[in-house]
Design a protein around this motif. Structure first.
Motif, PDB file in Angstrom:
ATOM      1  N   ASP A  97      -3.503 128.065 -73.167  1.00  0.00           N
ATOM      2  CA  ASP A  97      -2.701 128.623 -74.249  1.00  0.00           C
ATOM      3  C   ASP A  97      -1.393 127.850 -74.311  1.00  0.00           C
ATOM      4  O   ASP A  97      -0.659 127.777 -73.330  1.00  0.00           O
ATOM      5  N   MET A  98      -1.101 127.272 -75.468  1.00  0.00           N
ATOM      6  CA  MET A  98       0.090 126.440 -75.608  1.00  0.00           C
ATOM      7  C   MET A  98       1.379 127.256 -75.569  1.00  0.00           C
ATOM      8  O   MET A  98       2.445 126.747 -75.233  1.00  0.00           O
ATOM      9  N   GLN A 129       1.809 130.404 -73.954  1.00  0.00           N
ATOM     10  CA  GLN A 129       2.024 131.268 -72.799  1.00  0.00           C
ATOM     11  C   GLN A 129       1.095 130.841 -71.672  1.00  0.00           C
ATOM     12  O   GLN A 129       0.381 129.843 -71.784  1.00  0.00           O
ATOM     13  N   ALA A 130       1.129 131.569 -70.565  1.00  0.00           N
ATOM     14  CA  ALA A 130       0.326 131.224 -69.397  1.00  0.00           C
ATOM     15  C   ALA A 130      -1.163 131.294 -69.733  1.00  0.00           C
ATOM     16  O   ALA A 130      -1.602 132.073 -70.586  1.00  0.00           O
ATOM     17  N   ALA A 131      -1.955 130.456 -69.043  1.00  0.00           N
ATOM     18  CA  ALA A 131      -3.399 130.435 -69.264  1.00  0.00           C
ATOM     19  C   ALA A 131      -4.020 131.774 -68.870  1.00  0.00           C
ATOM     20  O   ALA A 131      -3.553 132.457 -67.945  1.00  0.00           O
ATOM     21  N   ASP A 132      -5.086 132.147 -69.587  1.00  0.00           N
ATOM     22  CA  ASP A 132      -5.802 133.393 -69.303  1.00  0.00           C
ATOM     23  C   ASP A 132      -6.984 133.112 -68.386  1.00  0.00           C
ATOM     24  O   ASP A 132      -7.749 132.163 -68.593  1.00  0.00           O
ATOM     25  N   PHE A 133      -7.156 133.967 -67.395  1.00  0.00           N
ATOM     26  CA  PHE A 133      -8.239 133.830 -66.417  1.00  0.00           C
ATOM     27  C   PHE A 133      -9.570 134.244 -67.040  1.00  0.00           C
ATOM     28  O   PHE A 133      -9.688 135.295 -67.661  1.00  0.00           O
ATOM     29  N   LEU A 134     -10.609 133.389 -66.854  1.00  0.00           N
ATOM     30  CA  LEU A 134     -11.933 133.670 -67.422  1.00  0.00           C
ATOM     31  C   LEU A 134     -13.016 133.848 -66.361  1.00  0.00           C
ATOM     32  O   LEU A 134     -14.173 134.100 -66.720  1.00  0.00           O
TER      33      LEU A 134
END
Length: 335
Positions: free
Chosen positions: A285-286, A288-293
């Protein structure tokens, strides 16, 4: 134990005892010619012999391209050649040779057409100065000993064993390796490993683990979902004993819940048989923080003591998430 390198031409010669891996593609050459006084005329039939010269060993790791008959401006576009680097003072050497002159009465094997040499220090520094050090960098070098100031073109990529790898823009190559798909749970059970036996008797690690991230399936969507806006996944890879700064990662694939990376091999020296391979999938995500998948963990003792002769494909459901599967290719080369 049989070596994983026996089933992978790309990893032949890798022991995990150097400082990193150099991958090289020989692309082409221009203005090749026989030297004056050689007694040979016309266009040469060139091939390239590539090797790494090291202070530790007089001669090591030699590989050869195909021969192109009767061509002064050959295009080899070779498959990747992988070499283990012992020191930044090692020297990459490319020799262009005429291995088989097609005219029988003038036949000369290994007629010298020119040589290019480059210190690994120079290659590594050039890659670090480039915009993307994880993308193959093109080089053009004048061939010493060539009568026409011939040049050779090649690409290099260097991966340190102990460096963090940012998002790579790997050049995609087709793999011809015979593969076998299975679950890591189906690998042979732990056998000769004893608790605390982290290194072999000579003080070296167990060997080199090779990891290719192939694809993911049915990932969760953490984006809006409007107009095709879905997760932008990438995968981080590290050993559980390593810090996050040492992790490696794939490139990001935008708006795809079934991404296919087909990454080049990530290489990890294995110091402890009780270690685990940790792979985590993230949505970039440009803003905010990356989302865990989701994540996948693979105990290494099942690989180290599994007598794996060929790369194995593992496809498993991701942990700590509602949906998603990850497919990877694992290989091991004992040290």
């Amino acid at each position: 134990l049989p070596s994983f390198a026996e089933g992978s031409k790309e990893l032949a010669g890798v022991t995990g005892r150097g400082i990193g891996i150099l991958t090289l593609w020989v692309n082409g050459a221009s203005r090749l010619a026989y030297s004056v006084g050689s007694g040979l005329h016309g266009k040469p039939s060139p091939a390239v012999k590539v090797r790494i010269r090291s202070e530790r060993q007089a001669a090591r790791q030699e590989k050869i391209t195909a021969t192109i008959p009767r061509e002064s401006n050959p295009k080899w576009n070779s498959p990747p050649m992988t070499f283990e680097v012992n020191s930044r003072m090692d020297v990459l050497q490319l020799e262009v040779l005429d291995w088989a002159n097609p005219r029988g009465e003038e036949h000369i094997n290994q007629h010298f057409l020119g040589r290019a040499q480059k210190h690994l220090e120079q290659i590594i520094e050039a890659l670090h100065r480039s915009k993307n050090p994880t993308k193959p960098l093109p080089f053009r070098e004048v061939l010493e000993g060539s009568p026409n100031q011939a040049v050779i073109d090649f690409d290099c990529l260097y991966e340190s064993y102990d460096e963090e790898a940012p998002s790579p823009g790997w050049r995609q190559r087709e793999s011809s390796t015979q593969e076998q798909q299975l679950s890591w749970q189906s690998l042979p059970r732990r056998s000769t490993y004893r608790s605390g036996e982290s290194r072999d008797r000579e003080g070296h690690g167990h060997g080199v683990l090779s990891v290719r991230v192939i694809a993911a399936y049915d990932l969760m969507n953490t984006d809006t979902g409007f107009f095709g806006d879905v997760s932008d996944p990438y995968v981080t890879v590290r050993l559980e004993s390593q810090s996050e700064k040492q992790q490696k990662r794939t490139h990001t694939i935008n708006n795809d819940l079934n991404p296919r990376w087909n990454s080049s091999p990530f290489l990890f020296p294995v110091e402890m048989a009780e270690d685990q391979l940790l792979l985590e999938v993230w949505d970039e995500d440009m803003m905010q923080a990356a989302d865990f998948l989701g994540r996948m963990k693979i105990p290494l003792y099942k690989i180290i003591h599994g007598r794996v002769q060929q790369p194995i494909l593992i496809r498993e459901r991701l942990q700590d998430t509602k949906s998603g599967e990850l497919e990877v290719e694992i290989g091991f080369s004992p040290g």
